[in-house]
Design a protein around this motif. Structure first.
Motif, PDB file in Angstrom:
ATOM      1  N   ALA A 141      45.895  20.956  68.089  1.00 39.43           N
ATOM      2  CA  ALA A 141      47.108  20.185  67.816  1.00 39.43           C
ATOM      3  C   ALA A 141      47.636  19.676  69.150  1.00 39.43           C
ATOM      4  O   ALA A 141      47.654  20.409  70.144  1.00 39.43           O
ATOM      5  CB  ALA A 141      48.158  21.061  67.131  1.00 39.43           C
ATOM      6  N   VAL A 142      48.049  18.412  69.200  1.00 38.42           N
ATOM      7  CA  VAL A 142      48.470  17.822  70.469  1.00 38.42           C
ATOM      8  C   VAL A 142      49.892  17.263  70.378  1.00 38.42           C
ATOM      9  O   VAL A 142      50.389  16.951  69.289  1.00 38.42           O
ATOM     10  CB  VAL A 142      47.516  16.690  70.922  1.00 38.42           C
ATOM     11  CG1 VAL A 142      46.088  17.195  70.992  1.00 38.42           C
ATOM     12  CG2 VAL A 142      47.628  15.479  70.006  1.00 38.42           C
ATOM     13  N   VAL A 149      47.539  17.979  75.014  1.00 42.44           N
ATOM     14  CA  VAL A 149      48.383  16.801  75.229  1.00 42.44           C
ATOM     15  C   VAL A 149      47.535  15.546  75.205  1.00 42.44           C
ATOM     16  O   VAL A 149      46.374  15.566  75.649  1.00 42.44           O
ATOM     17  CB  VAL A 149      49.103  16.916  76.594  1.00 42.44           C
ATOM     18  CG1 VAL A 149      49.760  15.603  76.996  1.00 42.44           C
ATOM     19  CG2 VAL A 149      50.124  18.052  76.561  1.00 42.44           C
ATOM     20  N   ILE A 150      48.079  14.475  74.682  1.00 44.99           N
ATOM     21  CA  ILE A 150      47.557  13.135  74.932  1.00 44.99           C
ATOM     22  C   ILE A 150      48.655  12.370  75.668  1.00 44.99           C
ATOM     23  O   ILE A 150      49.756  12.213  75.152  1.00 44.99           O
ATOM     24  CB  ILE A 150      47.167  12.408  73.632  1.00 44.99           C
ATOM     25  CG1 ILE A 150      45.951  13.093  72.983  1.00 44.99           C
ATOM     26  CG2 ILE A 150      46.854  10.941  73.918  1.00 44.99           C
ATOM     27  CD1 ILE A 150      45.536  12.482  71.656  1.00 44.99           C
ATOM     28  N   PHE A 151      48.353  11.930  76.871  1.00 46.59           N
ATOM     29  CA  PHE A 151      49.320  11.171  77.659  1.00 46.59           C
ATOM     30  C   PHE A 151      49.421   9.731  77.146  1.00 46.59           C
ATOM     31  O   PHE A 151      48.418   9.128  76.736  1.00 46.59           O
ATOM     32  CB  PHE A 151      48.907  11.133  79.131  1.00 46.59           C
ATOM     33  CG  PHE A 151      49.119  12.417  79.869  1.00 46.59           C
ATOM     34  CD1 PHE A 151      50.380  12.978  79.971  1.00 46.59           C
ATOM     35  CD2 PHE A 151      48.057  13.063  80.494  1.00 46.59           C
ATOM     36  CE1 PHE A 151      50.585  14.160  80.672  1.00 46.59           C
ATOM     37  CE2 PHE A 151      48.242  14.239  81.195  1.00 46.59           C
ATOM     38  CZ  PHE A 151      49.519  14.787  81.276  1.00 46.59           C
ATOM     39  N   ILE A 191      49.269  15.653  65.445  1.00 48.09           N
ATOM     40  CA  ILE A 191      49.918  14.940  66.547  1.00 48.09           C
ATOM     41  C   ILE A 191      51.417  15.058  66.378  1.00 48.09           C
ATOM     42  O   ILE A 191      51.971  14.686  65.328  1.00 48.09           O
ATOM     43  CB  ILE A 191      49.501  13.459  66.572  1.00 48.09           C
ATOM     44  CG1 ILE A 191      47.999  13.330  66.819  1.00 48.09           C
ATOM     45  CG2 ILE A 191      50.281  12.700  67.646  1.00 48.09           C
ATOM     46  CD1 ILE A 191      47.477  11.898  66.754  1.00 48.09           C
ATOM     47  N   ASP A 192      52.079  15.593  67.366  1.00 49.66           N
ATOM     48  CA  ASP A 192      53.538  15.798  67.321  1.00 49.66           C
ATOM     49  C   ASP A 192      53.962  16.529  66.048  1.00 49.66           C
ATOM     50  O   ASP A 192      54.978  16.204  65.419  1.00 49.66           O
ATOM     51  CB  ASP A 192      54.272  14.468  67.445  1.00 49.66           C
ATOM     52  CG  ASP A 192      54.187  13.878  68.840  1.00 49.66           C
ATOM     53  OD1 ASP A 192      53.840  14.622  69.782  1.00 49.66           O
ATOM     54  OD2 ASP A 192      54.456  12.675  68.999  1.00 49.66           O
ATOM     55  N   GLY A 193      53.169  17.511  65.647  1.00 52.79           N
ATOM     56  CA  GLY A 193      53.519  18.335  64.503  1.00 52.79           C
ATOM     57  C   GLY A 193      53.079  17.814  63.153  1.00 52.79           C
ATOM     58  O   GLY A 193      53.194  18.521  62.146  1.00 52.79           O
ATOM     59  N   ALA A 194      52.566  16.581  63.094  1.00 55.29           N
ATOM     60  CA  ALA A 194      52.122  15.994  61.833  1.00 55.29           C
ATOM     61  C   ALA A 194      50.607  16.079  61.725  1.00 55.29           C
ATOM     62  O   ALA A 194      49.891  15.635  62.634  1.00 55.29           O
ATOM     63  CB  ALA A 194      52.572  14.544  61.730  1.00 55.29           C
TER      64      ALA A 194
END
Length: 291
Positions: free
Chosen positions: A133-134, A179-181, A268-271
């Protein structure tokens, strides 16, 4: 178990040292300033994967720093020595991380260079299967800064990884794995230690897309090898630009790196997002080709 082999002109095959004893001068500029470069390679059953691609990128990174480092042949000899020592001490470990590290050394004394071999962490192997998860995190500059400010060394693999590690700690503190920047102008960049890939399967056409290199990301050796294998298998290829919505609309998203290999992004961001196990299996089989 870690094996250390220093590149030393007096030892053609490299100088094996005791990894449990201090080896680096406290005044080495790699330690005091993060002034150096590195590469991480995967060794499987005693053989290093994508060695020449990593050595080429190491030389490119060193060139960006105006740092003189040993030539490719010297690195290769030291790698062989390190892997031989590692195999003798840990014969039951099929995978290992091989790190090539070069610093500017103690001021006035010239560069320091060494090879370190150690086991692949269990958590890394686990994430290949479970995915990650990112969080999307703003890197703080726009996607054109690499072209305007080459002294920022974007696209070079330097030892200055404090920001990358801080980003991963932030993600873990907020319930994610990685993380994805993104850039300040809304473009997808890369992970702290990986390259981003997305896939779409429409009308029988499979397309694999990665962010633009011009945005200041590190050229991924694994991404490059996978793109070559995917093209041969009939995939269409693309090089961004990607935006966060493209990640959410893709059939699957992965982070790929030399050690963790092809790792599905599960949220991504909790989704939660789709993971397309069949596409993952197909691409993982292609990754095996360059392993």
């Amino acid at each position: 178990m870690t094996v250390l082999v220093f590149l030393d002109s007096a030892f053609e095959q490299g100088r094996v040292v005791d990894a449990s004893r201090p080896q680096l001068m406290a005044t080495d500029q790699g330690a005091t300033r993060g002034d150096g470069v590195f590469e991480s390679l995967l060794a499987v059953d005693g053989g290093v994967r994508k060695e020449q691609a990593h050595l080429a990128r190491l030389a490119s990174s060193a060139g960006a720093l105006r740092l003189e480092i040993p030539d490719a042949e010297a690195w290769s000899r030291a790698i062989r020595t390190a892997l031989t020592e590692y195999a003798a001490s840990t014969p039951d470990r099929p995978e290992a991380v091989v790190k090539l590290i070069a610093t500017r050394g103690v001021e006035g004394a010239g560069p320091t260079a060494w090879v370190a071999v150690s086991p692949v962490p269990a958590a890394t192997r686990r994430q290949r299967e479970t995915g990650v998860a990112v969080l999307l995190l703003d890197r703080g500059y726009d996607s054109t800064v690499a072209q305007r400010a080459p002294w920022l060394l974007l696209g070079a693999k330097t030892l200055s990884y404090a920001v990358n590690m801080a980003a991963i700690r932030h993600a873990k503190e907020h319930g994610a794995d990685d993380v994805i920047f993104t850039s300040s102008d809304g473009k997808v960049l890369e992970g702290p230690t990986s390259t981003v890939l997305t896939a779409r399967h429409r009308g029988g056409v499979k397309t694999l897309v990665t962010p633009q290199l011009e945005s200041g990301i590190l050229p991924g050796t694994s991404q490059g090898a996978l793109f070559k294998a995917a093209a041969e298998a009939g995939w269409q290829l693309g090089y961004g630009p990607l935006e966060p919505k493209d990640l959410l609309e893709a059939d699957a998203v992965w982070l790929i790196s030399s050690i963790r290999l092809l790792t599905p992004v599960t949220a991504i961001d909790g989704a939660a997002i789709p993971t397309a196990p069949e596409l993952t299996a197909e691409l993982a089989a292609l990754v095996d080709r360059f392993l």
